[in-house]
Write a protein that holds these residues in place. Structure first.
Motif, short mmCIF file in Angstrom:
data_model
loop_
_atom_site.label_atom_id
_atom_site.label_comp_id
_atom_site.label_asym_id
_atom_site.label_seq_id
_atom_site.Cartn_x
_atom_site.Cartn_y
_atom_site.Cartn_z
N ALA A 189 21.91 -37.06 -2.94
CA ALA A 189 21.10 -35.86 -2.57
C ALA A 189 21.39 -35.82 -0.98
CB ALA A 189 19.55 -35.79 -2.82
N ILE A 190 21.24 -36.77 -0.30
CA ILE A 190 21.53 -36.76 1.22
C ILE A 190 22.87 -36.28 1.45
CG2 ILE A 190 21.59 -38.24 3.11
CD1 ILE A 190 19.30 -39.82 1.98
N TRP A 237 10.14 -24.65 -8.26
CA TRP A 237 9.63 -25.02 -9.74
C TRP A 237 9.03 -26.37 -10.01
CZ3 TRP A 237 11.32 -28.68 -13.42
CH2 TRP A 237 10.99 -28.42 -14.84
N ALA A 238 9.52 -27.50 -9.19
CA ALA A 238 8.89 -28.90 -9.43
C ALA A 238 7.50 -28.85 -8.68
CB ALA A 238 9.76 -29.82 -8.57
N PHE A 277 10.82 -35.25 -7.69
CA PHE A 277 11.79 -34.12 -7.06
C PHE A 277 12.22 -34.71 -5.68
CE2 PHE A 277 13.41 -30.58 -4.43
CZ PHE A 277 14.32 -30.42 -5.29
N ILE A 278 10.88 -35.15 -4.97
CA ILE A 278 11.06 -35.72 -3.41
C ILE A 278 11.96 -37.01 -3.61
CG2 ILE A 278 9.80 -36.50 -1.67
CD1 ILE A 278 9.92 -33.51 -1.81
N LEU A 316 19.71 -22.37 -5.23
CA LEU A 316 19.22 -23.02 -6.34
C LEU A 316 18.27 -24.32 -6.18
CD1 LEU A 316 22.34 -22.44 -8.60
CD2 LEU A 316 20.29 -21.18 -8.61
N LEU A 317 18.83 -25.10 -5.20
CA LEU A 317 18.06 -26.40 -4.79
C LEU A 317 16.63 -25.88 -4.44
CD1 LEU A 317 18.39 -29.42 -4.73
CD2 LEU A 317 18.94 -29.19 -2.25
#
Length: 138
Positions: free
Chosen positions: A76-77, A55-56, A67-68, A48-49
């Motif tokens: 996120a990490i 998508w981004a 997103f980045i 999904l990620l």
């Protein structure tokens, strides 16, 4: 009321032993099995990620930059590190049961399980090396 020859008013109930919810923690093989199955959730989360990243990217440079930026956050990490550990565990346990799942015969003889495991690890290493070369552009 219709007459049923199999019905009896005094039929005893079936005996069903109560099983505790954590019955599987008593044996390490069951724990490994349950953990490996649970790691599939992390494989799905990572898929999904990756879809969210695509998508981004489709939304344009600003959305992708956002997103980045999110990928650089501590949460996120940590998500990536936990997912990496889960996927590595899933892969290692899958490779260990591969000889039971994948039975290969060559010239009428079964290929030894250790060879199947070794070839799986070799393929994993080769694919990882190719991806590393692409990403590092060496």
């Amino acid at each position: 009321m219709a007459h049923n020859p199999h019905y009896t008013r005094y039929r005893p109930r079936w005996y069903r032993a109560r099983v505790p919810i954590f019955w599987w923690v008593r044996k390490w093989a069951y724990v490994r099995f349950v953990l490996r199955e649970l790691t599939s959730v992390f494989v799905g989360i990572y898929a999904l990620l990756l879809l969210a990243q695509v998508w981004a990217l489709m939304q344009g440079p600003q959305a992708y930059a956002g997103f980045i930026a999110w990928l650089r956050t501590p949460g996120a990490i940590v998500l990536h590190l936990v997912t990496l550990a889960a996927v590595v565990f899933h892969s290692v346990t899958w490779f260990s049961i591969a000889p039971s799942v994948l039975v290969v015969h060559v010239r009428g003889r079964r290929v030894p399980g250790a060879l199947i495991v070794a070839l799986n690890y070799l393929a994993w290493l080769a694919v990882s090396a190719v991806i590393a070369l692409i990403l590092l552009r060496v």
